[in-house]
Enzyme design. Structure first.
Site, short mmCIF file in Angstrom:
data_model
loop_
_atom_site.label_atom_id
_atom_site.label_comp_id
_atom_site.label_asym_id
_atom_site.label_seq_id
_atom_site.Cartn_x
_atom_site.Cartn_y
_atom_site.Cartn_z
N HIS A 1 -1.80 1.43 -4.06
CA HIS A 1 -2.19 2.84 -4.00
C HIS A 1 -1.38 3.73 -4.93
O HIS A 1 -1.41 4.95 -4.81
CB HIS A 1 -2.11 3.34 -2.56
N THR B 1 1.57 -3.80 8.67
CA THR B 1 0.23 -3.26 8.43
C THR B 1 -0.70 -3.66 9.56
O THR B 1 -0.59 -4.76 10.12
CB THR B 1 -0.35 -3.74 7.08
N SER B 2 -1.61 -2.78 9.87
CA SER B 2 -2.60 -3.04 10.92
C SER B 2 -3.73 -3.93 10.41
O SER B 2 -4.55 -4.39 11.18
CB SER B 2 -3.19 -1.72 11.41
N ASP C 1 5.88 4.97 -2.05
CA ASP C 1 7.21 5.60 -2.04
C ASP C 1 8.23 5.00 -2.99
O ASP C 1 9.32 5.54 -3.15
CB ASP C 1 7.77 5.61 -0.62
N GLN D 1 0.83 -1.20 0.00
CA GLN D 1 0.00 0.00 0.00
C GLN D 1 0.87 1.26 0.00
O GLN D 1 0.36 2.36 -0.11
CB GLN D 1 -0.92 0.01 1.22
N CYS E 1 -3.00 15.92 -21.13
CA CYS E 1 -2.28 15.34 -22.27
C CYS E 1 -1.53 14.05 -21.93
O CYS E 1 -0.97 13.42 -22.82
CB CYS E 1 -1.32 16.36 -22.88
#
Length: 167
Positions: A48, A117-118, A33, A30, A59
Site C-alpha cells: 500500500h 492481519t485478519s 509506516d 500492507q 513535477c
C-alpha cells in the site's frame, strides 16, 4: 503524522534479524509506516506504499514526511502541484512491480509466516494462494478465515511471539 514518532517493535526487529541471518527472504506488508525498514529490513514489499515518500503530482519532486507534517492544509509544491503520499488510496491499483516482487518472494519461500492481519483485505489476503512451500504459520490475536488451512496458528501478539525466537 503519528508514524514519524513510532519506533519498530519486537516483531519488526526480529524480522530484520531473521533477514540478516539469511532465514527470511522478504517482508510483504500492507503497512505504510516504514517501520520494517527502520528496523533494518532490506527486502520489503510495501503493497500500500509509504507515507515516508511524497511526490508532487505535477513535477514529481520528492518531499519528506517531515515536510508534509509541517505543512498547513493540502501540501503544495513550488510548481503549484499537489503533493501526494506514495500510498494506495481507495479505488487505486497496487503497484505492479511491488505485487510481482511480493508474489515471487511468497512462491520461493519454504515457510510462510503471516502475522498481524485478519486476512480479509484483498488482494493481499489472496496472496496466500501463491505459496508453494511446506509450512504456513499464522500469528494474529483474533481468528482468521485461514486458521484451518495453516500448519501452525498462534492467537497472540505478534511482537511478543516473534520476540521469543532465538536466531
Amino acid at each position: 503524522m503519528l508514524c514519524l514518532d513510532k519506533q519498530p517493535n519486537k516483531a519488526h526487529l526480529k524480522l530484520a534479524e531473521l533477514e540478516r541471518a539469511g532465514k527470511l527472504l522478504a517482508v510483504v506488508t500492507q503497512n505504510i509506516d516504514g517501520l520494517h525498514q527502520a528496523a533494518g529490513s532490506k527486502r520489503v514489499y510495501e503493497l500500500h506504499g509509504s507515507v515516508l515518500r511524497n511526490h508532487c503530482r505535477r513535477c514529481r519532486k520528492f518531499f519528506s514526511a517531515e515536510y508534509i507534517k509541517n505543512s498547513e492544509g493540502v501540501p503544495k509544491c513550488d510548481c503549484g502541484g499537489v503533493i501526494k503520499p506514495d500510498v494506495v488510496l481507495y479505488e487505486e491499483g497496487l503497484d505492479d512491480s511491488t505485487v510481482n516482487g511480493a508474489l515471487n518472494a511468497i512462491m520461493q519461500a519454504d515457510t510462510l509466516i503471516i502475522a498481524g492481519t485478519s486476512l480479509t483485505v484483498y488482494p493481499a489476503a489472496g496472496f496466500i494462494r501463491y505459496f508453494r512451500g511446506d509450512t504456513v504459520v499464522l500469528i494474529n490475536r483474533d481468528k482468521t478465515p485461514y486458521d484451518r488451512q495453516a500448519d501452525l496458528v498462534f492467537h497472540d501478539k505478534v511482537g511478543e511471539l516473534l520476540g521469543q525466537i532465538k536466531v
